[in-house]
Scaffold this motif. Structure first.
Motif, PDB file in Angstrom:
ATOM      1  N   ALA A 177       0.826  -1.204   0.000  1.00 39.14           N
ATOM      2  CA  ALA A 177       0.000   0.000   0.000  1.00 39.14           C
ATOM      3  C   ALA A 177       0.863   1.258   0.000  1.00 39.14           C
ATOM      4  N   GLN A 178       1.933   1.247   0.804  1.00 36.20           N
ATOM      5  CA  GLN A 178       2.830   2.400   0.827  1.00 36.20           C
ATOM      6  C   GLN A 178       3.515   2.585  -0.519  1.00 36.20           C
ATOM      7  N   SER A 179       3.955   1.488  -1.124  1.00 32.05           N
ATOM      8  CA  SER A 179       4.617   1.563  -2.422  1.00 32.05           C
ATOM      9  C   SER A 179       3.688   2.138  -3.478  1.00 32.05           C
ATOM     10  N   MET A 180       2.422   1.724  -3.465  1.00 32.43           N
ATOM     11  CA  MET A 180       1.459   2.246  -4.434  1.00 32.43           C
ATOM     12  C   MET A 180       1.232   3.742  -4.241  1.00 32.43           C
ATOM     13  N   GLU A 181       1.139   4.179  -3.000  1.00 29.22           N
ATOM     14  CA  GLU A 181       0.953   5.602  -2.739  1.00 29.22           C
ATOM     15  C   GLU A 181       2.132   6.417  -3.259  1.00 29.22           C
ATOM     16  N   LEU A 182       3.350   5.917  -3.029  1.00 26.49           N
ATOM     17  CA  LEU A 182       4.537   6.641  -3.477  1.00 26.49           C
ATOM     18  C   LEU A 182       4.608   6.695  -5.003  1.00 26.49           C
ATOM     19  N   LEU A 183       4.225   5.592  -5.658  1.00 25.27           N
ATOM     20  CA  LEU A 183       4.224   5.602  -7.120  1.00 25.27           C
ATOM     21  C   LEU A 183       3.210   6.601  -7.670  1.00 25.27           C
ATOM     22  N   ARG A 184       2.049   6.710  -7.052  1.00 31.42           N
ATOM     23  CA  ARG A 184       1.064   7.706  -7.483  1.00 31.42           C
ATOM     24  C   ARG A 184       1.642   9.115  -7.315  1.00 31.42           C
ATOM     25  N   THR A 185       2.328   9.338  -6.201  1.00 36.64           N
ATOM     26  CA  THR A 185       2.948  10.640  -5.972  1.00 36.64           C
ATOM     27  C   THR A 185       4.001  10.935  -7.037  1.00 36.64           C
ATOM     28  N   ALA A 186       4.681   9.876  -7.493  1.00 38.68           N
ATOM     29  CA  ALA A 186       5.713  10.035  -8.519  1.00 38.68           C
ATOM     30  C   ALA A 186       5.121  10.172  -9.916  1.00 38.68           C
ATOM     31  N   GLY A 187       3.790  10.082 -10.036  1.00 38.94           N
ATOM     32  CA  GLY A 187       3.137  10.279 -11.318  1.00 38.94           C
ATOM     33  C   GLY A 187       2.760   9.022 -12.060  1.00 38.94           C
ATOM     34  N   VAL A 188       2.897   7.864 -11.441  1.00 36.26           N
ATOM     35  CA  VAL A 188       2.534   6.601 -12.094  1.00 36.26           C
ATOM     36  C   VAL A 188       1.014   6.461 -12.080  1.00 36.26           C
ATOM     37  N   GLY A 189       0.425   6.270 -13.242  1.00 37.87           N
ATOM     38  CA  GLY A 189      -1.027   6.215 -13.344  1.00 37.87           C
ATOM     39  C   GLY A 189      -1.639   4.913 -12.894  1.00 37.87           C
ATOM     40  N   ALA A 190      -0.923   3.828 -13.045  1.00 36.17           N
ATOM     41  CA  ALA A 190      -1.452   2.515 -12.683  1.00 36.17           C
ATOM     42  C   ALA A 190      -0.410   1.766 -11.850  1.00 36.17           C
ATOM     43  N   PRO A 191      -0.231   2.153 -10.595  1.00 37.25           N
ATOM     44  CA  PRO A 191       0.790   1.510  -9.768  1.00 37.25           C
ATOM     45  C   PRO A 191       0.542   0.027  -9.548  1.00 37.25           C
ATOM     46  N   ASP A 192      -0.724  -0.370  -9.523  1.00 42.94           N
ATOM     47  CA  ASP A 192      -1.002  -1.795  -9.343  1.00 42.94           C
ATOM     48  C   ASP A 192      -0.488  -2.600 -10.523  1.00 42.94           C
ATOM     49  N   ARG A 193      -0.666  -2.075 -11.731  1.00 41.03           N
ATOM     50  CA  ARG A 193      -0.184  -2.782 -12.913  1.00 41.03           C
ATOM     51  C   ARG A 193       1.349  -2.818 -12.955  1.00 41.03           C
ATOM     52  N   MET A 194       1.984  -1.772 -12.452  1.00 40.51           N
ATOM     53  CA  MET A 194       3.435  -1.750 -12.419  1.00 40.51           C
ATOM     54  C   MET A 194       3.989  -2.715 -11.376  1.00 40.51           C
ATOM     55  N   LEU A 195       3.351  -2.745 -10.205  1.00 46.83           N
ATOM     56  CA  LEU A 195       3.863  -3.556  -9.109  1.00 46.83           C
ATOM     57  C   LEU A 195       3.528  -5.039  -9.256  1.00 46.83           C
TER      58      LEU A 195
END
Length: 332
Positions: free
Chosen positions: A207-225
């Motif tokens: 959950a923390q990783s997804m939040e940080l990716l969203r902050t970094a501008g990643v649109g689909a952090p779940d798909r990336m992770l």
């Protein structure tokens, strides 16, 4: 598939006189109890009663066990040959003592709790009343939906039972689609801690990783992770510490320092967890020869400086888990 025959019946008859199938009751309609009862129903057993306090529990019971009446706990025990006690860990000792004191427990009745923390000793008051005690803990996270029944296929259960009930415990787990793993009474707390460390903390990290990716501008952090974390988990299960990769295992002190600086700016609440996990990872990488000693000094220096700095130190800001179930995610 084995058929469960409790060693004693309520009328004193031998096991050969018991019906092949059992009536099943659930005390505590959280996420685990209805799923286990539904899986036993698929194996031919018959859910006959369920108790639940909250509106959510009652809705869950009606969804997972349609047509099964909602009744008080004592009445559940009156109706059922097999009773699943699926309440929070801290509530379990008081529940068992109360049921025994009020005479709700019947001799020969199978009494099963699903707590990871406890073995069968927590059921001693019911044992003295003639019940047959089993501890069957599914090592699975539950959602409170029908998908939970499917997830039980191949799920390991931490099982603790008296020797004479070993076959009955194994049969019940197998009928629910699970695999029994025997845990000694004294090892239950350690077993439970291990599951919490792996499953509950994983959810927090993701959950923390997804939040940080969203902050970094990643649109689909779940798909990336998804592919990355799936591969990391598979590698870890196959190879253990040998699967370690990344800046800590490489000894990249500068990269770790940069990570901490970014986290402090954008998500200060994650710094303590990052530092704690980096320290643990460094220790394991050193112990297994993955991190070179000459590179470890600077890395550990960065982490030590952070731990004594102005930021949040590891352990601060944590909240106790107050969900229906315990640390391994089996919300009851």
């Amino acid at each position: 598939m084995s058929t469960v025959h409790p060693p004693n019946s309520t009328d004193g008859a031998g096991t050969q006189d018991r019906p092949a199938r059992l009536t099943v009751g659930v005390v505590g309609a959280g996420r685990v109890g209805p799923a286990l009862a539904a899986s036993l129903q698929l194996a031919g057993h018959r859910p006959v009663a369920v108790s639940g306090v909250s509106d959510a529990s009652r809705r869950r019971a009606e969804k997972m066990l349609p047509g099964v009446p909602l009744v008080p706990p004592a009445e559940v025990l009156q109706r059922a040959d097999l009773v699943l006690l699926t309440v929070p860990d801290d509530a379990l000792p008081g529940l068992v003592a109360g049921l025994a004191e009020t005479g709700a427990v019947r001799p020969g009745q199978l009494l099963v709790h699903t707590s990871g923390r406890y073995g069968v000793s927590v059921l001693d008051p019911a044992l003295r009343a003639g019940a047959l005690p089993l501890a069957l803990h599914p090592a699975m996270t539950f959602t409170g939906s029908p998908v939970d029944v499917q997830r039980l296929a191949g799920c390991s259960f931490g099982v603790t039972a008296p020797g004479e009930l070993r076959l009955a415990a194994e049969a019940l787990v197998i009928e629910m689609g699970g695999e029994p793993e025997w845990i000694s009474e004294e090892s239950r707390p350690l077993y439970h801690a291990a599951l919490a460390l792996g499953s509950n903390h994983l959810i927090t990290l993701v959950a923390q990783s997804m939040e940080l990716l969203r902050t970094a501008g990643v649109g689909a952090p779940d798909r990336m992770l998804g592919p990355l974390l799936g591969a990391a988990l598979d590698n870890a299960l196959r190879s253990g510490d040998a699967a370690l990769t990344g800046p800590v295992a490489r000894g990249d002190a500068g990269t770790v320092a940069a990570h901490i600086a970014e986290l402090r700016e954008h998500s200060p609440q994650t710094v303590a967890g990052y530092v704690a996990m980096a320290r643990a990872t460094a220790d394991r990488a050193l112990a297994h020869g993955l991190l070179k000693a000459e590179l470890a000094e600077d890395l550990l220096g960065v982490l030590a400086d952070e731990g004594t700095g102005t930021g949040t130190t590891p352990g601060e800001g944590t909240d106790a888990d107050d969900d229906e179930n315990g640390p391994e995610g089996n919300d009851r």
